[in-house]
Every structure is written in structure tokens, then in C-alpha cells.
Design an enzyme around this catalytic site. Structure first.
Site, PDB file in Angstrom:
ATOM      1  N   LYS A   1      14.243 148.719 -23.463  1.00  0.00           N
ATOM      2  CA  LYS A   1      13.466 147.556 -23.898  1.00  0.00           C
ATOM      3  C   LYS A   1      14.439 146.496 -24.383  1.00  0.00           C
ATOM      4  CE  LYS A   1      11.841 145.737 -27.541  1.00  0.00           C
ATOM      5  NZ  LYS A   1      11.913 144.322 -27.167  1.00  0.00           N
TER       6      LYS A   1
ATOM      7  N   GLU B   1      23.857 139.351 -44.206  1.00  0.00           N
ATOM      8  CA  GLU B   1      24.269 138.948 -42.861  1.00  0.00           C
ATOM      9  C   GLU B   1      23.498 137.680 -42.486  1.00  0.00           C
ATOM     10  OE1 GLU B   1      22.914 141.227 -39.418  1.00  0.00           O
ATOM     11  OE2 GLU B   1      24.954 141.178 -38.645  1.00  0.00           O
TER      12      GLU B   1
ATOM     13  N   CYS C   1      27.602 140.952 -34.327  1.00  0.00           N
ATOM     14  CA  CYS C   1      27.519 141.925 -35.435  1.00  0.00           C
ATOM     15  C   CYS C   1      28.834 142.032 -36.188  1.00  0.00           C
ATOM     16  CB  CYS C   1      27.092 143.282 -34.901  1.00  0.00           C
ATOM     17  SG  CYS C   1      28.181 143.899 -33.599  1.00  0.00           S
TER      18      CYS C   1
ATOM     19  N   GLU D   1      23.118 151.093 -34.217  1.00  0.00           N
ATOM     20  CA  GLU D   1      24.215 150.113 -34.342  1.00  0.00           C
ATOM     21  C   GLU D   1      23.614 148.889 -35.015  1.00  0.00           C
ATOM     22  OE1 GLU D   1      27.371 150.530 -33.623  1.00  0.00           O
ATOM     23  OE2 GLU D   1      27.097 152.535 -32.812  1.00  0.00           O
TER      24      GLU D   1
END
Ligand code: NAD
Length: 488
Positions: free
Chosen positions: A181, A391, A291, A257
Site C-alpha cells: 500500500k 520531527e 527521515c 522504520e
């Protein structure tokens, strides 16, 4: 003038059991170019029923093909896909830039990474070793590595091709069947890659399926499905926590992750000529939507002014614009939501610290058609500030100062995340101490953003669970079985 041409919008279908299918919703999921606002493609807005059908198709393919026990077939299939991507690299790079916004140079790099990853795991498919062990007289065990079964891969939008392939390649190399997906913002590039899979006869029919649609419904349905044996998820830490809860339904294996807030630690003896461009690139590549972005700069007080001033110069020289221009250094961010979020963090930074450069949306001319934000550096932030701790996923660098190695290490580890870090020093002993002390899955010494399919990557703390890439990355997709022999 563009060096490459824009794309015409295309309708994309789901790929289920080796067939192109329409969602039962008959609704479309549109993806738009974040630089121009133009429609790039219409994918299927799939339903939970579509997902259930796809899971069944993947399960059937796993049960009824020789995929799981034919490493040579898997090698040929993965190598075939590497070659197809290589042949189509420029066309795919243009689509990736149009859909995701990153520069055409970054898109080429991302697709070259896909090719390299596929080649590595094509070879690895023929090297899924177990071992044997003598256990007592007349007794020995074979420790076999087996595929897990049906793996669901849920991917993000920021590096949509590579992050899908990074998981797809080892999952398939280990002999699993896979349902993918992709992120709702970047379905087109993902389906285009699956179209190449469809052209390769060595892929068993249905062994790879793809459904597109919203994460909250169909991603969650995958997370909760008792027919999926493992979920490999790349995305936001908060979504990763939701997936963990959903996975309890059948105690699924998980590979996560997740996010990061990675520091670049610059000591007074660092070679700044090398460090400055790589630190600048570490935060401004992909407009900070990566990331492992080096989003925190920890700098020794003796070189602080020089480092910040040279980084300001680097940031202000970047050419921000449509990624299709060969000369563009930084493209737009992905969406209005992301743009608003970044602006919000800059407001906090303005209140609690000092903006060195940037801190605003770029406006006027072509900028008004897309989501462009100025490369931003913010100084004098307290360690508790959200700009330092959270973040942002945008081109925003938070600066902190230290005066000793102990303080640098403490600041580097003062975070919920642990994905990566950079250490810049000419002192090899200090480099070794810092690399041992920093709690992160990757520590680069005097470099940054260096990734290889053969070197493991992943997070400590809330940056993830398990490792991707390398032999450990392959083993994430294997079950271990002890087969015991007693000789009579
Ligand atoms: P996201 O978590 O919003 O979405 C990731 C995927 O999960 C998408 O396909 C989305 O549709 C799906 N999803 C959303 N809600 C879901 C739910 N409730 N259940 C199941 N699936 C759901 O992340 P994003 O915004 O696409 O990506 C950015 C994030 O990804 C950042 O935090 C970034 O650090 C992280 N990331 C990590 C790595 C890594 O290797 N560690 C790599 C790239 C991105």
C-alpha cells in the site's frame, strides 16, 4: 524552460492476483504536482473489501506457486525488475519529480538506489543460509530460514520508490508474497513500478499485489488483518504506534522504520570545507522531508559563529523551485498541510529562539502555484523547544551549542529518536568514543547520508524496530525453524 517535459495525468488501477482491477468504491484518489498544482494521476480509492480480496490473492499465490522454494526464480525476477527500472529511469524520474516535488537529480538518485537495492537482493535471494549444529551424540539440528508468508508493506510519500523497493526486494528475496500500500500522496510512481513487475514473467502471478487508498482505512485494515503474517511499515512514529496496536490481532511480525531528529555534531577540529556542504545537504535535500535529515546542528562554541555563518550562506544560495529544472537545488514540500506545519514550527522558533535565515513561505510568480518554503536556520533554542525535540519534516535546521565532548554527547542523545547522526572531527579517538556513545542506528563519521543496500539501517528508541538493508534486513523477512534429527 524545463529540461524535461511534464506528464499527462493517467488513471492507475490496483494490481490484484496479476490483474489490473478497479476499486469497488469506483472513486479515485488524485495526486497533484506540489510545484504547480497540476493533476498528475488518479489512482483507486480502495475499500476494505478491495484489501481483503487482495490479501486472499496474495495468499493463494504464496500457497500455489513455487516462489517460496525457488531462489533462482526470485533472483531472475528481482534482477529483471532492476533492469526494467534502469531502462525506464528517466521517464520514472520525471514522474517522481512531478508527483513528489523533489529535484530531478534527487529523483534519478532515488531510482538508481532502487536498481542497486534490487541487484543486491537478487543475489541475496540465492544466499538465504541456515546452519546445522550437533546437539548431543546422535542428535543434530538444522536451523532453517523460511519465508514468513504474506507480508504487507505500507510506504510513505517522501522517497516513495526507494522506500517501497527497500522493503519489497528483501521480502521477495526471502520468498514471501507481498501486498503493497503506497502513500496516498504518491500512488502514481508506485503503480508505474508495479507495471514493470507485470512485464516480468519470472514473478509468480499474484505474488506482488498493490492497492492504493487512505492509510486510516485500508492501511489499518492491513495492520489488523489476521491473514497478513508481517507488516513492514515506514512512516511517522505515531502511525507506527497505531500499527503496533493493530498487529496484536494475530501477533504479527513487525518491521518499523519511523521518524528521526538526527544531530550533526561539529567539533572545533572539524574540516569545515568538507562538513559545511554535507551538513547543508543533510537538512535541505528533499526540502528536509527525509527521515535521516540532519535537523539538529550541535556545534562547539569555538567554531559556532563560523559554522552558522557558512551554513547561512549555503542556505541562501540554494535555488528553490520546480524540481524539473536541472538547476533547481530544492523543490517544494509535499502539500499545503506540510507547509502550514513547517510555518507553525518556525513561529515557535521565532518566539523561543532566533531565526538566522528563512522562516517563511516563498511567494510571488511560480512560487504561488506550489508549496515552497525558504531554507531555514534557527539558533538560540532551549533544549525543551518543540523545534529541537519534534520531527518537523521540512527544511528547518535547529542549532545548539556545546563546550565539551560530554555535553555534545548528552545533547546528541537528548531525544526520543535514534535514527542517525553525523560526527565531524579530526580526532579518531573522539570519533570512536562518540560513535559508541550515540544511541542511533547509523553514525556517520566525517560524512552524512551515505547508504548502501549491504549496510543495515534502522532506528534506536522511537525511530523504529528491526533493521532494513543488509543481511539483517533480509533476515527480518524470514522465520527460523529448528528441524531436529535423531540418528538411529
Ligand atoms: P505516515 O505515517 O503518515 O504514512 C505512512 C504510510 O502509512 C502511508 O502509506 C499512509 O497512508 C499509511 N497510514 C496512515 N495512517 C495509517 C493507519 N492508521 N494505519 C495504517 N497505515 C496508515 O508517514 P508519511 O507522512 O507518509 O511519511 C513521513 C514519515 O515517515 C516521517 O516521520 C519520516 O521520518 C518517516 N520515514 C521514516 C523512514 C525510515 O527509514 N526510518 C524513511 C522515510 C520516512
Amino acid at each position: 524552460m524545463f529540461a524535461v517535459t511534464e506528464q499527462k495525468p493517467v488513471v492507475y488501477y490496483n494490481y490484484v492476483g496479476g490483474e489490473w482491477t478497479e476499486s469497488s468504491s469506483k472513486e479515485r484518489l488524485e495526486s497533484y504536482n506540489p510545484a504547480t498544482g497540476e493533476l498528475v494521476g488518479c489512482a483507486q480509492n480502495s475499500t476494505v473489501a478491495d484489501v481483503e480480496q487482495a490479501i486472499d490473492a496474495v495468499y493463494q499465490a504464496f500457497q500455489h506457486s513455487d516462489w517460496g522454494c525457488n531462489p533462482k526464480r526470485r533472483y531472475e525476477a528481482l534482477l529483471g525488475l532492476a533492469h526494467k527500472i534502469e531502462e525506464n529511469l528517466e521517464r520514472l524520474a520525471v514522474l517522481l519529480t512531478c508527483e513528489q516535488g523533489k529535484t530531478i537529480r534527487e529523483s534519478r538518485l532515488e531510482l538508481a538506489g532502487c536498481v542497486d537495492t534490487l541487484k543486491y537482493f537478487a543475489g541475496a535471494a540465492r544466499a538465504v543460509f541456515g546452519r546445522s549444529i550437533q546437539l548431543e551424540p546422535g542428535n543434530f539440528g538444522v536451523i532453517a530460514k523460511e519465508p514468513i508468508g504474506v507480508v504487507g508493506i505500507i510506504s510513505p510519500w517522501n522517497w516513495p520508490a526507494l522506500l517501497m523497493i527497500r522493503e519489497l526486494a528483501p521480502a521477495l528475496a526471502a520468498g514471501n508474497a507481498v501486498l503493497v500500500k503506497p502513500a496516498s500522496l504518491t500512488p502514481a510512481i508506485s503503480v508505474e513500478i508495479v507495471k514493470l513487475i507485470d512485464e516480468i514473467p519470472q514473478f509468480a502471478k499474484g505474488i506482488v499485489s498493490m492497492v492504493t487508498g487512505p492509510g486510516r482505512s485500508i492501511g489499518a485494515a492491513m495492520g489488523g488483518s489476521r491473514k497478513i503474517d508481517m507488516i513492514s511499515f515506514t512512516g511517522d512514529t505515531s502511525t507506527g504506534k497505531t500499527i503496533m496496536e493493530l498487529a496484536t490481532s494475530n501477533i504479527k511480525k513487525l518491521a518499523l522504520e519511523l521518524g528521526g531528529k538526527s544531530p550533526n555534531v561539529v567539533f572545533e577540529d572539524a574540516r569545515l570545507d568538507k562538513a559545511i556542504p554535507l551538513i547543508g545537504r543533510s537538512i535541505f535535500i528533499s526540502a528536509g522531508q527525509i527521515c535521516m535529515a540532519g535537523s539538529r546542528l550541535l556545534v562547539h562554541e569555538a567554531v559556532k559563529d563560523e559554522v552558522v555563518s557558512r551554513l547561512q550562506d549555503y542556505a541562501e544560495r540554494l535555488r528553490v523551485g520546480n524540481g524539473l529544472h536541472e538547476s533547481t537545488d530544492m523543490g517544494p514540500v509535499i502539500s499545503q498541510t506540510q507547509l502550514d506545519l513547517i510555518a507553525e514550527y518556525c513561529e515557535i522558533g521565532r518566539r523561543e529562539g532566533r531565526i538566522i535565515t528563512g522562516g517563511y513561505r516563498l511567494e510571488g510568480g511560480d512560487y504561488d502555484k506550489g508549496y515552497f518554503f525558504a531554507p531555514t536556520i534557527i539558533d538560540d533554542l532551549p533544549p525543551s523547544c518543540r523545534v529541537v525535540r519534534e520531527e518537523i519534516f521540512g527544511p528547518v535546521l535547529a542549532v545548539q551549542t556545546f563546550s565539551s565532548e560530554e555535553e555534545a554527547l548528552a545533547l546528541a542523545n537528548d531525544t526520543d529518536f535514534g535514527l542517525s547522526a553525523g560526527v565531524w572531527t579530526s580526532d579518531v579517538n573522539r570519533a570512536l568514543r562518540m560513535s559508541k556513545g550515540i544511541k542511533a542506528g547509523t553514525v556517520w563519521i566525517n560524512t552524512y547520508n551515505k547508504n548502501f543496500p549491504e549496510a543495515e539501517f534502522g532506528g534506536y528508541k522511537q525511530s523504529g524496530l528491526g533493521r532494513t538493508r543488509g543481511i539483517d534486513g533480509l533476515m527480518e523477512y524470514c522465520e527460523t525453524k529448528h528441524i531436529h534429527f535423531e540418528i538411529e
